[in-house]
Design a protein around this motif. Structure first.
Motif, PDB file in Angstrom:
ATOM      1  N   ALA A   1      40.365  34.846  35.140  1.00 54.29           N
ATOM      2  CA  ALA A   1      39.187  33.992  35.145  1.00 54.29           C
ATOM      3  C   ALA A   1      39.255  32.899  36.211  1.00 54.29           C
ATOM      4  CB  ALA A   1      38.997  33.364  33.770  1.00 54.29           C
ATOM      5  N   THR A   2      40.293  32.882  37.018  1.00 57.70           N
ATOM      6  CA  THR A   2      40.442  31.813  37.995  1.00 57.70           C
ATOM      7  C   THR A   2      39.988  32.259  39.389  1.00 57.70           C
ATOM      8  OG1 THR A   2      42.707  32.425  38.575  1.00 57.70           O
ATOM      9  CG2 THR A   2      42.428  30.872  36.740  1.00 57.70           C
ATOM     10  N   PRO A   3      39.406  31.345  40.135  1.00 57.73           N
ATOM     11  CA  PRO A   3      39.058  31.665  41.521  1.00 57.73           C
ATOM     12  C   PRO A   3      40.289  32.012  42.360  1.00 57.73           C
ATOM     13  CG  PRO A   3      37.954  29.640  40.834  1.00 57.73           C
ATOM     14  CD  PRO A   3      38.924  30.015  39.743  1.00 57.73           C
ATOM     15  N   ALA A   4      41.418  31.416  42.048  1.00 57.14           N
ATOM     16  CA  ALA A   4      42.646  31.688  42.794  1.00 57.14           C
ATOM     17  C   ALA A   4      43.060  33.156  42.664  1.00 57.14           C
ATOM     18  CB  ALA A   4      43.769  30.772  42.323  1.00 57.14           C
ATOM     19  N   PHE A   5      42.917  33.721  41.466  1.00 54.13           N
ATOM     20  CA  PHE A   5      43.255  35.140  41.280  1.00 54.13           C
ATOM     21  C   PHE A   5      42.364  36.006  42.159  1.00 54.13           C
ATOM     22  CE2 PHE A   5      42.316  39.274  39.578  1.00 54.13           C
ATOM     23  CZ  PHE A   5      43.577  39.820  39.446  1.00 54.13           C
ATOM     24  N   TRP A   6      41.063  35.761  42.126  1.00 51.10           N
ATOM     25  CA  TRP A   6      40.125  36.592  42.880  1.00 51.10           C
ATOM     26  C   TRP A   6      40.297  36.411  44.380  1.00 51.10           C
ATOM     27  CZ3 TRP A   6      38.519  40.651  40.646  1.00 51.10           C
ATOM     28  CH2 TRP A   6      38.409  40.666  39.265  1.00 51.10           C
ATOM     29  N   ALA A   7      40.666  35.210  44.810  1.00 51.84           N
ATOM     30  CA  ALA A   7      40.942  34.995  46.238  1.00 51.84           C
ATOM     31  C   ALA A   7      42.161  35.804  46.663  1.00 51.84           C
ATOM     32  CB  ALA A   7      41.151  33.515  46.519  1.00 51.84           C
ATOM     33  N   ALA A   8      43.207  35.775  45.850  1.00 50.11           N
ATOM     34  CA  ALA A   8      44.430  36.519  46.175  1.00 50.11           C
ATOM     35  C   ALA A   8      44.184  38.026  46.119  1.00 50.11           C
ATOM     36  CB  ALA A   8      45.555  36.123  45.220  1.00 50.11           C
ATOM     37  N   ALA A   9      43.493  38.486  45.076  1.00 49.99           N
ATOM     38  CA  ALA A   9      43.206  39.916  44.945  1.00 49.99           C
ATOM     39  C   ALA A   9      42.267  40.386  46.054  1.00 49.99           C
ATOM     40  CB  ALA A   9      42.602  40.205  43.575  1.00 49.99           C
ATOM     41  N   GLY A  10      41.285  39.558  46.407  1.00 47.57           N
ATOM     42  CA  GLY A  10      40.364  39.902  47.485  1.00 47.57           C
ATOM     43  C   GLY A  10      41.073  39.994  48.828  1.00 47.57           C
TER      44      GLY A  10
ATOM     45  N   LEU B   1      42.256  46.459  44.505  1.00 50.81           N
ATOM     46  CA  LEU B   1      41.693  45.498  43.561  1.00 50.81           C
ATOM     47  C   LEU B   1      42.059  45.872  42.118  1.00 50.81           C
ATOM     48  CD1 LEU B   1      39.949  42.956  43.303  1.00 50.81           C
ATOM     49  CD2 LEU B   1      37.969  44.449  43.180  1.00 50.81           C
ATOM     50  N   LEU B   2      41.961  47.145  41.798  1.00 53.99           N
ATOM     51  CA  LEU B   2      42.298  47.595  40.443  1.00 53.99           C
ATOM     52  C   LEU B   2      43.787  47.415  40.142  1.00 53.99           C
ATOM     53  CD1 LEU B   2      40.063  50.783  40.184  1.00 53.99           C
ATOM     54  CD2 LEU B   2      39.685  48.555  39.105  1.00 53.99           C
ATOM     55  N   THR B   3      44.651  47.630  41.129  1.00 50.28           N
ATOM     56  CA  THR B   3      46.074  47.414  40.883  1.00 50.28           C
ATOM     57  C   THR B   3      46.387  45.928  40.729  1.00 50.28           C
ATOM     58  OG1 THR B   3      46.601  47.502  43.245  1.00 50.28           O
ATOM     59  CG2 THR B   3      46.862  49.538  41.993  1.00 50.28           C
ATOM     60  N   SER B   4      45.636  45.078  41.420  1.00 60.52           N
ATOM     61  CA  SER B   4      45.818  43.633  41.220  1.00 60.52           C
ATOM     62  C   SER B   4      45.443  43.242  39.797  1.00 60.52           C
ATOM     63  CB  SER B   4      44.970  42.845  42.219  1.00 60.52           C
ATOM     64  OG  SER B   4      45.456  42.980  43.528  1.00 60.52           O
ATOM     65  N   ILE B   5      44.350  43.803  39.299  1.00 59.66           N
ATOM     66  CA  ILE B   5      43.931  43.533  37.920  1.00 59.66           C
ATOM     67  C   ILE B   5      44.975  44.069  36.948  1.00 59.66           C
ATOM     68  CG2 ILE B   5      42.201  44.111  36.156  1.00 59.66           C
ATOM     69  CD1 ILE B   5      40.117  44.044  38.472  1.00 59.66           C
ATOM     70  N   GLY B   6      45.473  45.280  37.201  1.00 59.25           N
ATOM     71  CA  GLY B   6      46.501  45.858  36.345  1.00 59.25           C
ATOM     72  C   GLY B   6      47.799  45.066  36.370  1.00 59.25           C
TER      73      GLY B   6
ATOM     74  N   ASP C   1      48.043  41.856  36.881  1.00 57.47           N
ATOM     75  CA  ASP C   1      47.814  40.648  36.101  1.00 57.47           C
ATOM     76  C   ASP C   1      47.855  40.960  34.607  1.00 57.47           C
ATOM     77  OD1 ASP C   1      47.031  37.754  35.994  1.00 57.47           O
ATOM     78  OD2 ASP C   1      45.367  38.644  34.879  1.00 57.47           O
ATOM     79  N   ALA C   2      47.309  42.107  34.231  1.00 55.51           N
ATOM     80  CA  ALA C   2      47.337  42.489  32.813  1.00 55.51           C
ATOM     81  C   ALA C   2      48.775  42.701  32.335  1.00 55.51           C
ATOM     82  CB  ALA C   2      46.518  43.760  32.596  1.00 55.51           C
ATOM     83  N   ALA C   3      49.621  43.216  33.214  1.00 50.12           N
ATOM     84  CA  ALA C   3      51.014  43.479  32.842  1.00 50.12           C
ATOM     85  C   ALA C   3      51.854  42.213  32.795  1.00 50.12           C
ATOM     86  CB  ALA C   3      51.628  44.478  33.819  1.00 50.12           C
ATOM     87  N   THR C   4      51.601  41.293  33.739  1.00 49.59           N
ATOM     88  CA  THR C   4      52.457  40.112  33.833  1.00 49.59           C
ATOM     89  C   THR C   4      51.798  38.829  33.353  1.00 49.59           C
ATOM     90  OG1 THR C   4      51.761  39.564  36.091  1.00 49.59           O
ATOM     91  CG2 THR C   4      53.623  41.097  35.853  1.00 49.59           C
ATOM     92  N   GLY C   5      50.476  38.737  33.502  1.00 45.62           N
ATOM     93  CA  GLY C   5      49.755  37.516  33.149  1.00 45.62           C
ATOM     94  C   GLY C   5      49.920  36.402  34.165  1.00 45.62           C
ATOM     95  N   ASP C   6      50.523  36.722  35.313  1.00 44.79           N
ATOM     96  CA  ASP C   6      50.819  35.700  36.314  1.00 44.79           C
ATOM     97  C   ASP C   6      50.024  35.821  37.596  1.00 44.79           C
ATOM     98  OD1 ASP C   6      52.704  34.415  34.752  1.00 44.79           O
ATOM     99  OD2 ASP C   6      54.345  35.646  35.489  1.00 44.79           O
ATOM    100  N   GLY C   7      49.239  36.848  37.764  1.00 49.48           N
ATOM    101  CA  GLY C   7      48.486  37.022  38.999  1.00 49.48           C
ATOM    102  C   GLY C   7      48.549  38.453  39.495  1.00 49.48           C
ATOM    103  N   PRO C   8      48.141  38.670  40.749  1.00 49.02           N
ATOM    104  CA  PRO C   8      48.003  40.027  41.267  1.00 49.02           C
ATOM    105  C   PRO C   8      49.297  40.708  41.691  1.00 49.02           C
ATOM    106  CG  PRO C   8      47.354  38.461  42.938  1.00 49.02           C
ATOM    107  CD  PRO C   8      47.636  37.671  41.686  1.00 49.02           C
ATOM    108  N   SER C   9      50.429  40.064  41.517  1.00 46.14           N
ATOM    109  CA  SER C   9      51.702  40.626  41.955  1.00 46.14           C
ATOM    110  C   SER C   9      52.572  41.017  40.760  1.00 46.14           C
ATOM    111  CB  SER C   9      52.454  39.602  42.809  1.00 46.14           C
ATOM    112  OG  SER C   9      53.739  40.058  43.116  1.00 46.14           O
TER     113      SER C   9
END
Length: 88
Positions: free
Chosen positions: A7-16, A58-63, A65-73
């Motif tokens: 839900a953070t702009p930082a996540f979407w900036a990094a994933a983008g 983009l989908l792997t970044s979301i995945g 984050d779902a696995a770690t809860g810390d962001g796209p990495s």
């Protein structure tokens, strides 16, 4: 309770950023491998394959984050602090 990282702009900036880099890398690799001259390039195929690669990124970044809860990495190389949603 803190907001999810998604839900953070930082996540979407990094994933983008990751998706744009993947798009560019895919396009360059297809241009180098698939054509002998600029007029020989199948631009529709290059754009389509690059867009698909960006979507997968983009989908792997979301995945991740779902696995770690810390962001796209997955490795924690880029951690998004959900408590500070405005930070990039």
């Amino acid at each position: 309770m803190s907001r999810p990282t998604l839900a953070t702009p930082a996540f979407w900036a990094a994933a983008g950023e990751r998706a744009v880099k993947t798009f560019a890398q895919t396009a360059v690799s297809l241009l180098v491998v698939g054509a002998t001259g600029i007029l020989d390039v199948d631009w529709q195929a290059v754009g389509s394959a690059s867009a698909l690669a960006a979507l997968v990124s983009l989908l792997t970044s979301i995945g991740s984050d779902a696995a770690t809860g810390d962001g796209p990495s997955l490795t924690g190389a880029e951690v998004i602090d959900a408590a500070r949603p405005g930070d990039l």
